[in-house]
Scaffold this motif. Structure first.
Motif, PDB file in Angstrom:
ATOM      1  N   GLU A  43       0.833  -1.208   0.000  1.00  0.00           N
ATOM      2  CA  GLU A  43       0.000   0.000   0.000  1.00  0.00           C
ATOM      3  C   GLU A  43       0.868   1.259   0.000  1.00  0.00           C
ATOM      4  N   ASN A  44       1.806   1.267   0.903  1.00  0.00           N
ATOM      5  CA  ASN A  44       2.686   2.422   1.053  1.00  0.00           C
ATOM      6  C   ASN A  44       3.538   2.649  -0.196  1.00  0.00           C
ATOM      7  N   ALA A  45       4.044   1.556  -0.767  1.00  0.00           N
ATOM      8  CA  ALA A  45       4.890   1.681  -1.958  1.00  0.00           C
ATOM      9  C   ALA A  45       4.078   2.197  -3.147  1.00  0.00           C
ATOM     10  N   LEU A  46       2.865   1.682  -3.314  1.00  0.00           N
ATOM     11  CA  LEU A  46       2.028   2.140  -4.430  1.00  0.00           C
ATOM     12  C   LEU A  46       1.684   3.622  -4.253  1.00  0.00           C
ATOM     13  N   GLN A  47       1.420   3.993  -3.015  1.00  0.00           N
ATOM     14  CA  GLN A  47       1.125   5.393  -2.709  1.00  0.00           C
ATOM     15  C   GLN A  47       2.326   6.288  -3.068  1.00  0.00           C
ATOM     16  N   GLN A  48       3.519   5.827  -2.661  1.00  0.00           N
ATOM     17  CA  GLN A  48       4.746   6.578  -2.985  1.00  0.00           C
ATOM     18  C   GLN A  48       4.925   6.727  -4.489  1.00  0.00           C
ATOM     19  N   ALA A  49       4.689   5.632  -5.202  1.00  0.00           N
ATOM     20  CA  ALA A  49       4.847   5.636  -6.660  1.00  0.00           C
ATOM     21  C   ALA A  49       3.858   6.625  -7.285  1.00  0.00           C
ATOM     22  N   LYS A  50       2.651   6.626  -6.749  1.00  0.00           N
ATOM     23  CA  LYS A  50       1.613   7.508  -7.280  1.00  0.00           C
ATOM     24  C   LYS A  50       2.012   8.975  -7.068  1.00  0.00           C
ATOM     25  N   GLU A  51       2.503   9.260  -5.869  1.00  0.00           N
ATOM     26  CA  GLU A  51       2.912  10.640  -5.572  1.00  0.00           C
ATOM     27  C   GLU A  51       4.056  11.085  -6.465  1.00  0.00           C
ATOM     28  N   LEU A  52       5.011  10.166  -6.677  1.00  0.00           N
ATOM     29  CA  LEU A  52       6.135  10.498  -7.558  1.00  0.00           C
ATOM     30  C   LEU A  52       5.625  10.802  -8.962  1.00  0.00           C
ATOM     31  N   ASP A  53       4.717   9.974  -9.430  1.00  0.00           N
ATOM     32  CA  ASP A  53       4.184  10.106 -10.774  1.00  0.00           C
ATOM     33  C   ASP A  53       3.474  11.448 -10.941  1.00  0.00           C
ATOM     34  N   GLU A  54       2.691  11.819  -9.932  1.00  0.00           N
ATOM     35  CA  GLU A  54       1.927  13.065 -10.024  1.00  0.00           C
ATOM     36  C   GLU A  54       2.834  14.285 -10.058  1.00  0.00           C
ATOM     37  N   ALA A  55       3.953  14.179  -9.322  1.00  0.00           N
ATOM     38  CA  ALA A  55       4.851  15.341  -9.235  1.00  0.00           C
ATOM     39  C   ALA A  55       5.947  15.266 -10.286  1.00  0.00           C
ATOM     40  N   ARG A  56       5.737  14.466 -11.288  1.00  0.00           N
ATOM     41  CA  ARG A  56       6.820  14.072 -12.163  1.00  0.00           C
ATOM     42  C   ARG A  56       7.553  15.191 -12.888  1.00  0.00           C
ATOM     43  N   GLY A  57       6.873  15.968 -13.699  1.00  0.00           N
ATOM     44  CA  GLY A  57       7.534  17.033 -14.453  1.00  0.00           C
ATOM     45  C   GLY A  57       8.645  16.470 -15.319  1.00  0.00           C
ATOM     46  N   ASN A  58       9.784  17.117 -15.282  1.00  0.00           N
ATOM     47  CA  ASN A  58      10.913  16.638 -16.088  1.00  0.00           C
ATOM     48  C   ASN A  58      11.956  15.971 -15.210  1.00  0.00           C
ATOM     49  N   ASP A  59      11.502  15.228 -14.253  1.00  0.00           N
ATOM     50  CA  ASP A  59      12.426  14.683 -13.277  1.00  0.00           C
ATOM     51  C   ASP A  59      13.404  13.710 -13.922  1.00  0.00           C
ATOM     52  N   ASP A  60      14.698  13.969 -13.723  1.00  0.00           N
ATOM     53  CA  ASP A  60      15.674  13.051 -14.309  1.00  0.00           C
ATOM     54  C   ASP A  60      16.451  12.307 -13.229  1.00  0.00           C
ATOM     55  N   ALA A  61      15.885  12.181 -12.023  1.00  0.00           N
ATOM     56  CA  ALA A  61      16.547  11.406 -10.970  1.00  0.00           C
ATOM     57  C   ALA A  61      16.854  10.016 -11.515  1.00  0.00           C
ATOM     58  N   ALA A  62      18.079   9.538 -11.241  1.00  0.00           N
ATOM     59  CA  ALA A  62      18.571   8.316 -11.890  1.00  0.00           C
ATOM     60  C   ALA A  62      17.644   7.122 -11.675  1.00  0.00           C
ATOM     61  N   LEU A  63      17.078   7.034 -10.508  1.00  0.00           N
ATOM     62  CA  LEU A  63      16.299   5.830 -10.199  1.00  0.00           C
ATOM     63  C   LEU A  63      14.804   6.147 -10.086  1.00  0.00           C
ATOM     64  N   PHE A  64      14.363   7.159 -10.805  1.00  0.00           N
ATOM     65  CA  PHE A  64      12.996   7.644 -10.675  1.00  0.00           C
ATOM     66  C   PHE A  64      11.949   6.515 -10.777  1.00  0.00           C
ATOM     67  N   GLY A  65      11.213   6.336  -9.698  1.00  0.00           N
ATOM     68  CA  GLY A  65      10.092   5.397  -9.703  1.00  0.00           C
ATOM     69  C   GLY A  65      10.462   3.925  -9.708  1.00  0.00           C
ATOM     70  N   LEU A  66      11.750   3.620  -9.602  1.00  0.00           N
ATOM     71  CA  LEU A  66      12.144   2.209  -9.711  1.00  0.00           C
ATOM     72  C   LEU A  66      11.959   1.464  -8.387  1.00  0.00           C
ATOM     73  N   PRO A  67      11.356   0.290  -8.447  1.00  0.00           N
ATOM     74  CA  PRO A  67      11.177  -0.511  -7.229  1.00  0.00           C
ATOM     75  C   PRO A  67      12.486  -1.172  -6.804  1.00  0.00           C
ATOM     76  N   ILE A  68      12.777  -1.064  -5.515  1.00  0.00           N
ATOM     77  CA  ILE A  68      14.038  -1.613  -4.993  1.00  0.00           C
ATOM     78  C   ILE A  68      13.756  -2.464  -3.762  1.00  0.00           C
ATOM     79  N   GLY A  69      14.448  -3.604  -3.670  1.00  0.00           N
ATOM     80  CA  GLY A  69      14.350  -4.445  -2.478  1.00  0.00           C
ATOM     81  C   GLY A  69      15.575  -4.239  -1.607  1.00  0.00           C
ATOM     82  N   VAL A  70      15.397  -4.300  -0.302  1.00  0.00           N
ATOM     83  CA  VAL A  70      16.488  -3.992   0.629  1.00  0.00           C
ATOM     84  C   VAL A  70      16.686  -5.172   1.579  1.00  0.00           C
ATOM     85  N   LYS A  71      17.942  -5.569   1.745  1.00  0.00           N
ATOM     86  CA  LYS A  71      18.265  -6.660   2.677  1.00  0.00           C
ATOM     87  C   LYS A  71      17.797  -6.292   4.081  1.00  0.00           C
ATOM     88  N   ASP A  72      17.353  -7.295   4.816  1.00  0.00           N
ATOM     89  CA  ASP A  72      16.677  -7.000   6.075  1.00  0.00           C
ATOM     90  C   ASP A  72      17.597  -6.670   7.251  1.00  0.00           C
TER      91      ASP A  72
END
Ligand code: GLN
Length: 448
Positions: free
Chosen positions: A24-53
């Motif tokens: 839920e939280n990740a989809l929400q984050q993705a949605k917010e990023l998408d809405e504020a997108r503009g010409n964003d050229d951040a290297a990892l824009f919107g990419l899903p990442i997994g993190v070791k625990d």
């Protein structure tokens, strides 16, 4: 992000790479990023990442693969690497399975589940970052973070046929990485391609005043190093890395890789790292000693689940630790406590520190004359689930080719270089000079 979760729903029941997901939280984050997108050229824009625990994520459960931390549901801060990922506008979608406190080579020491190798689920994915490597190999994510103390990024990357880099010690901040052996631990990227890997390291590397061992050394644009040109590159091949214990299939794959380098205009010569035969013994003394000190904080008071029904305070400490830690963690704490105890310190800990210096000198000497050192990542491809679990010494020996690199503090990558007759991936290890990840990436990319 949605595609990632769909894939996880499809395959993770079998692969078991993820311990905690936050859809839920990740989809929400993705949605917010998408809405504020503009010409964003951040290297990892919107990419899903997994993190070791074992990397702390604010508000997202962080267990280190241990029952002791099963209730650590709401960490109060992010590790520096996680902050950096979020600044680069990626989306952390979940936490990845690992051997308990990063102690292991097969993921079978996780107290939650044993992650499986996506190429063949009868086999282990390697460890301790087995979840991180398997999630990338299974297409659940394209980017993940692991940690490497004695091989825990490179060995699972080799077993799962993906790209994994252990950066130079000090290159990436350890702030928010739950400490196992502080003088060896490094966080690093696991990806499908060398290019992706370079992007991810560019994002997470750099000085951090929250980690006194993080180095104040400029971070180059690693992606600029990926020229495909290795003409004149001088490669050293340690004879110890192709000797006894290395299967003929692994040796042949490495020889084929060296042939390809020759065709690309690089040259190679055999060298020796004479002290590498002491690396496993040295590592298990030093890593266990540091672990015994680092894990003292898990006492059921400051950290960890508290045992119920204890009569006295001391009893509460003892019972909490007895119930909370698994067998391998206890074994290391006992070994480390013994090696550090008075009367034994000089014979074990101090001696191991001296041998560590000899191992480091071996690497530095070879790297004065050569650009990179090349060999296999592991002596064998992935082994079967259950095959080594009752035999810690055989399990430890599996890391013989990755451990020296941590002791020396230099960077090392594993890239896929072939398959065994059973269809399991084989990894090529490329080792570079301190802070020269650029050359390691250049060599890996040209080969890929
Ligand atoms: N397999 C090694 C160990 O068990 C290395 C683990 C790691 O790099 N975290 O200690």
């Amino acid at each position: 992000v949605e595609a990632s979760y769909n894939r996880i729903e499809e395959v993770d029941g079998e692969v078991q790479a993820f311990l905690t997901l936050d859809k839920e939280n990740a989809l929400q984050q993705a949605k917010e990023l998408d809405e504020a997108r503009g010409n964003d050229d951040a290297a990892l824009f919107g990419l899903p990442i997994g993190v070791k625990d074992n990397i702390v994520t604010k508000g997202l459960r962080t267990t280190c693969g241990s029952q002791f931390l099963k209730n650590f549901n709401d960490p109060l801060y992010n590790a520096t690497v996680v902050e950096k990922l979020s600044d680069a506008k990626s989306v952390t979608i979940g936490k990845l399975n690992m051997d308990e406190f990063a102690m292991g080579s097969s993921n079978e020491n996780s107290s939650y589940a044993a992650t499986r190798n996506p190429w063949n689920t009868d086999y282990v994915p390697g460890g301790s970052s087995g979840g991180s490597a398997a999630s990338v190999a299974a297409g659940e994510v394209f980017f993940s973070l692991g940690s490497d103390t004695g091989g825990s990024i490179r060995q699972p990357a080799a077993f799962c046929g993906v790209v994994g880099l252990k950066p130079t010690y000090g290159r990436v901040s350890r702030f928010g990485l739950v400490a196992f052996a502080s003088s060896l631990d490094q966080i690093g990227p696991i990806t499908r391609t060398v290019e992706d890997n370079a992007y991810l390291l560019e994002t997470i590397a750099g000085y951090d005043n929250m980690d006194s061992t993080s180095a104040n050394v400029d971070v180059p644009k690693y992606t600029k190093a990926l020229t495909g040109d290795v003409k004149g590159l001088k490669i050293a091949v340690p004879k110890e890395y192709l000797s006894e214990g290395v299967t003929s299939e692994v040796r042949e794959s490495v020889m084929a890789a060296l042939k390809k380098y020759e065709e690309l205009g690089a040259t190679w010569e055999e060298v020796s790292l004479p002290h590498s035969k002491y690396a496993v013994a040295t590592y298990y003394l030093l890593a266990s000693s540091e672990a015994s000190a680092n894990l003292a904080r898990f006492d059921g008071v400051r950290y960890g689940v508290r045992a119920e029904n204890a009569e006295t305070m001391l009893d509460m400490f003892k019972q909490s630790r007895a119930q909370g830690f698994g067998d391998e963690v206890k074994r290391r704490i006992m070994l480390g406590t013994f090696a550090l105890s008075s009367g034994y310190y000089d014979a074990y800990y101090k001696k191991a520190q001296q041998v560590r210096t000899l191992i480091k000198n071996d690497f530095e000497k070879v790297l004065e004359d050569y650009d990179v050192i090349v060999g296999p990542t592991t002596p064998t491809p992935a082994f079967k689930v259950g095959e080594k679990v009752d035999d810690p010494l055989t399990m430890y020996a599996n890391d013989i080719l990755t451990i020296p690199v941590n002791l020396a503090g230099v960077p090392g990558i594993s890239v896929p270089c072939g398959f065994s007759s059973e269809g399991l991936p084989i990894g090529l290890q490329i080792i570079g000079k301190h802070f020269d990840e650029s050359t390691v990436y250049r060599a890996a990319h040209a080969f890929e």
